[in-house]
Design a protein around this motif. Sequence first.
Motif, PDB file in Angstrom:
ATOM      1  N   ASN A 127       0.876  -0.967   0.076  1.00 31.38           N
ATOM      2  CA  ASN A 127      -0.017  -0.091  -0.110  1.00 31.38           C
ATOM      3  C   ASN A 127       1.013   1.105  -0.243  1.00 31.38           C
ATOM      4  O   ASN A 127       0.272   2.285   0.171  1.00 31.38           O
ATOM      5  N   GLU A 128       2.253   1.196  -0.294  1.00 31.68           N
ATOM      6  CA  GLU A 128       3.058   2.497  -0.321  1.00 31.68           C
ATOM      7  C   GLU A 128       2.584   3.184  -1.499  1.00 31.68           C
ATOM      8  O   GLU A 128       2.417   2.764  -2.777  1.00 31.68           O
ATOM      9  N   LYS A 129       2.469   4.453  -1.367  1.00 34.25           N
ATOM     10  CA  LYS A 129       2.189   5.532  -2.365  1.00 34.25           C
ATOM     11  C   LYS A 129       3.015   5.323  -3.490  1.00 34.25           C
ATOM     12  O   LYS A 129       2.698   5.411  -4.696  1.00 34.25           O
ATOM     13  N   SER A 130       4.451   5.208  -3.453  1.00 42.20           N
ATOM     14  CA  SER A 130       5.494   5.224  -4.609  1.00 42.20           C
ATOM     15  C   SER A 130       5.156   3.958  -5.382  1.00 42.20           C
ATOM     16  O   SER A 130       5.099   3.903  -6.633  1.00 42.20           O
TER      17      SER A 130
END
Length: 230
Positions: free
Chosen positions: A91-94
């Motif tokens: 779920n990391e934005k990057s």
Amino acid sequence: MSKRQSDIRVLLIEDDPMVQEVNRHFIERVEGYHVAAIASNGEKGLKLIREHKPDLVILDIYMPALDGQKTLQELRRLGFDVEVMVITAANEKSMIRSMFQYGVVDYIIKPFKFERLERALLDYKNFRTRMTGEGGVGQEQLDTLFNHAPSSRGMNHLPKGLNQQTLNQILDYLKQNTIALSAEEVADGLGMARVTARRYLDYLQKNGQLNIDIQYGGVGRPVNRYQVKQ
């Protein structure tokens, strides 16, 4: 669910055997979908893409051998003509931004409910239907596909089991025809079950979107035919 030639063929790339089975079951609960093959990592997934030529790849991120991000990059580098949907705990934005930059059609974060995957698959099926064949499309059609249509277009509070994209798809199909159509004709034209088409048509008719013409034949039950109100 029995396999049909017109089904959208899915390759599932997921390393957890239990999640594989749950996702396979969820995918095949959605009408018009069939899991053609399952791979436990990206390396096997790329081989199976060559072998099975699926329409859609459903891809995890965290996997051994070749993770989902590198798998997608390699898939694009090799020029495979296939759409990709992500189902992952990442779920990391990057990471999310990177996957969309490589052209995924949707990104679903684990844990998720069946209804979220169902909506994603129905949206993709609608997009695939609209974008198949030659010719151009209008702005209104694109707005409908990407959920930019005005709120007045349809109902914002649908009964449980009805999907806005499918509702719009049926309305568009009826508008393209100058004559009233039966539920069977709508179902055959859009590749869905007749009982599904009938549920949406009955809902639209009860909410004042459609006119209904009941035709009585010599034998058997009367046939309801539907047409969009002018």
